[in-house]
Scaffold this active site. Structure first.
Site, short mmCIF file in Angstrom:
data_model
loop_
_atom_site.label_atom_id
_atom_site.label_comp_id
_atom_site.label_asym_id
_atom_site.label_seq_id
_atom_site.Cartn_x
_atom_site.Cartn_y
_atom_site.Cartn_z
N ASP A 78 57.47 44.27 30.30
CA ASP A 78 57.82 42.90 29.95
C ASP A 78 59.24 42.85 29.39
O ASP A 78 59.61 43.67 28.53
CB ASP A 78 56.80 42.40 28.89
CG ASP A 78 56.90 40.92 28.62
OD1 ASP A 78 57.26 40.17 29.54
OD2 ASP A 78 56.58 40.51 27.48
N GLY A 85 56.82 32.48 21.21
CA GLY A 85 56.52 32.41 19.79
C GLY A 85 55.56 31.31 19.39
O GLY A 85 55.02 30.58 20.23
N HIS A 95 56.27 32.31 31.26
CA HIS A 95 56.33 32.99 29.96
C HIS A 95 56.03 31.97 28.86
O HIS A 95 55.95 30.77 29.12
CB HIS A 95 57.74 33.58 29.74
CG HIS A 95 57.95 34.86 30.47
ND1 HIS A 95 58.16 36.05 29.83
CD2 HIS A 95 57.96 35.12 31.80
CE1 HIS A 95 58.30 37.00 30.74
NE2 HIS A 95 58.19 36.47 31.94
P1 13P Z 1 53.99 33.63 23.86
O1 13P Z 1 54.92 33.93 22.74
O2 13P Z 1 53.88 32.17 24.11
O3 13P Z 1 52.67 34.27 23.71
O4 13P Z 1 54.67 34.25 25.20
C1 13P Z 1 54.56 35.62 25.49
C2 13P Z 1 55.45 36.05 26.59
O5 13P Z 1 56.05 35.27 27.30
C3 13P Z 1 55.59 37.49 26.82
O6 13P Z 1 56.53 37.80 27.79
O1 G3H Z 2 57.93 37.83 24.95
C1 G3H Z 2 57.80 38.84 24.25
C2 G3H Z 2 56.47 39.29 23.82
O2 G3H Z 2 55.88 38.37 22.95
C3 G3H Z 2 56.56 40.68 23.28
O3 G3H Z 2 57.09 40.68 21.99
O4 G3H Z 2 59.09 42.15 22.12
O5 G3H Z 2 57.91 41.72 19.93
O6 G3H Z 2 56.86 43.17 21.69
P1 G3H Z 2 57.78 42.01 21.38
ZN ZN Z 3 58.20 36.43 27.82
#
Ligand code: 13P
Ligand code: G3H
Ligand code: ZN
Length: 318
Positions: A81, A180, A210
């Site tokens: 990700d 977030g 996302h």
């Molecule tokens: P949220 O913060 O809405 O859960 O989105 C997560 C995300 O897009 C991870 O790539």
């Molecule tokens: O979009 C990002 C995800 O919520 C992952 O978060 O980079 O803190 O692991 P992180």
């Molecule tokens: Zn994301």
């Protein structure tokens, strides 16, 4: 069974969305697998750069391999990700990942294409697929001007050019969501006009959403009642809109924040009710159960519930 992300998308496109969840530790992994077995739903495990740093690359992979042995019925893909170019290459070369996301959305359009193309060429040579991102996801707030808001959302014509020139296999689009717990104040709808226009220009091409957590009000209130200080006006994506989005080509829906809220609620309530407790396995067990329940609920909203049997048949027929 680990499959390619492309196999999951082929089965899901236009019918349902595959939930993509960020995993950082053993408890989340147990809940993730248990929930998806109960829902009989395929899924995508997402590993962020932060998760690789937190758990260690070897540890996070070992947790997933162990879960694979414990839950042989599960069908899922493993995805990086929000990768940068270097992390994408590390994951492509590791042989463990099904797909990577190259996030160069902060670069110019041309730079984004060039970087994504380099990653796609290298990934395709090893049989992985690539997710890219176009547009600005960050807080599309209600009080900004319409012109400004439109400029932040993904332009469908640019999306088509981007996909053709970069060779990416799926595209994260800015359609009104952001990362977030504090996405916007007051409920907002997804920009279905954008999704529809993008699908028209890119028929059959998987779009990714996302920032898809819904930030449930009752979860926020329970966290605050147990000592938390989250902004109670925080609001997320309406999960009842997932199905319409998936019918328009949104095939992967990323959810992380809502799972973090489950963790926070469980642990705050646990230690509020048992302030003398210090056996971390007790709240850990509750969290695994609650996370599994959360996955079952999300799968219903995504339309992925009950898809395992037909996916298994489709995979065998190949
Ligand atoms: P949220 O913060 O809405 O859960 O989105 C997560 C995300 O897009 C991870 O790539
Ligand atoms: O979009 C990002 C995800 O919520 C992952 O978060 O980079 O803190 O692991 P992180
Ligand atoms: Zn994301």
């Amino acid at each position: 069974m680990i499959v390619t992300t492309a196999q999951l998308f082929k089965h899901a496109y236009g019918k349902y969305a595959v939930g993509a969840y960020n995993i950082n530790n053993m408890e989340q992994s147990l809940g993730l697998f248990q929930g998806h077995i109960e829902a009989q739903a395929p899924f995508i495990i997402q590993i962020s750069k932060g998760a690789r740093k937190y758990a260690g690359v070897k540890m996070i992979e070992a947790i997933i391999r162990a879960a694979e042995q414990m839950y042989p019925e599960a069908i899922y893909a493993v995805h990086l990700d929000h990768g940068d170019e270097k992390t994408c290459y590390d994951c492509i070369d590791s042989g463990f990942y099904s797909s990577v996301m190259i996030d160069a959305s902060h670069e110019t359009f041309e730079q984004n294409i060039a970087i994504t193309k380099r990653v796609a060429d290298r990934a395709h040579a090893k049989g992985l697929s690539v997710e890219a991102e176009l547009g600005k996801l960050g807080g599309v707030e209600e009080d900004i001007k319409v012109d400004e808001k439109n400029a932040q959302l993904t332009d469908p014509v640019e999306a088509k050019e981007f996909v053709q020139k970069s060779g990416c296999d799926s595209l994260a689009v800015a359609i009104g969501t952001s990362h977030g717990a504090y996405k916007f104040k007051g409920q907002q709808s997804l920009h279905f006009d954008r999704i529809e226009a993008t699908q028209k220009l890119l028929p059959g091409f998987p779009l990714v959403m996302h920032g898809s957590s819904s930030v449930p009000k009752d979860e926020v209130l329970r966290i605050n009642a147990a000592g938390g200080k989250l902004d109670p006006s925080a609001c997320g994506v309406n999960e009842n809109e997932f199905k319409r989005a998936s019918s328009l080509g949104v095939t992967k829906v990323n959810i992380d924040t809502d799972g973090r809220l489950v963790w926070t609620r469980v642990h705050r309530e646990f230690f509020r009710d048992d302030p003398a407790g210090f056996d971390f396995r007790k709240p850990g067990e509750v969290f695994v159960q609650e996370y599994a329940k959360f996955i079952v609920h999300k799968s219903t909203k995504l339309g992925s519930t009950g898809q395992l049997a037909s996916l298994r048949t489709a995979l065998k027929a190949k």
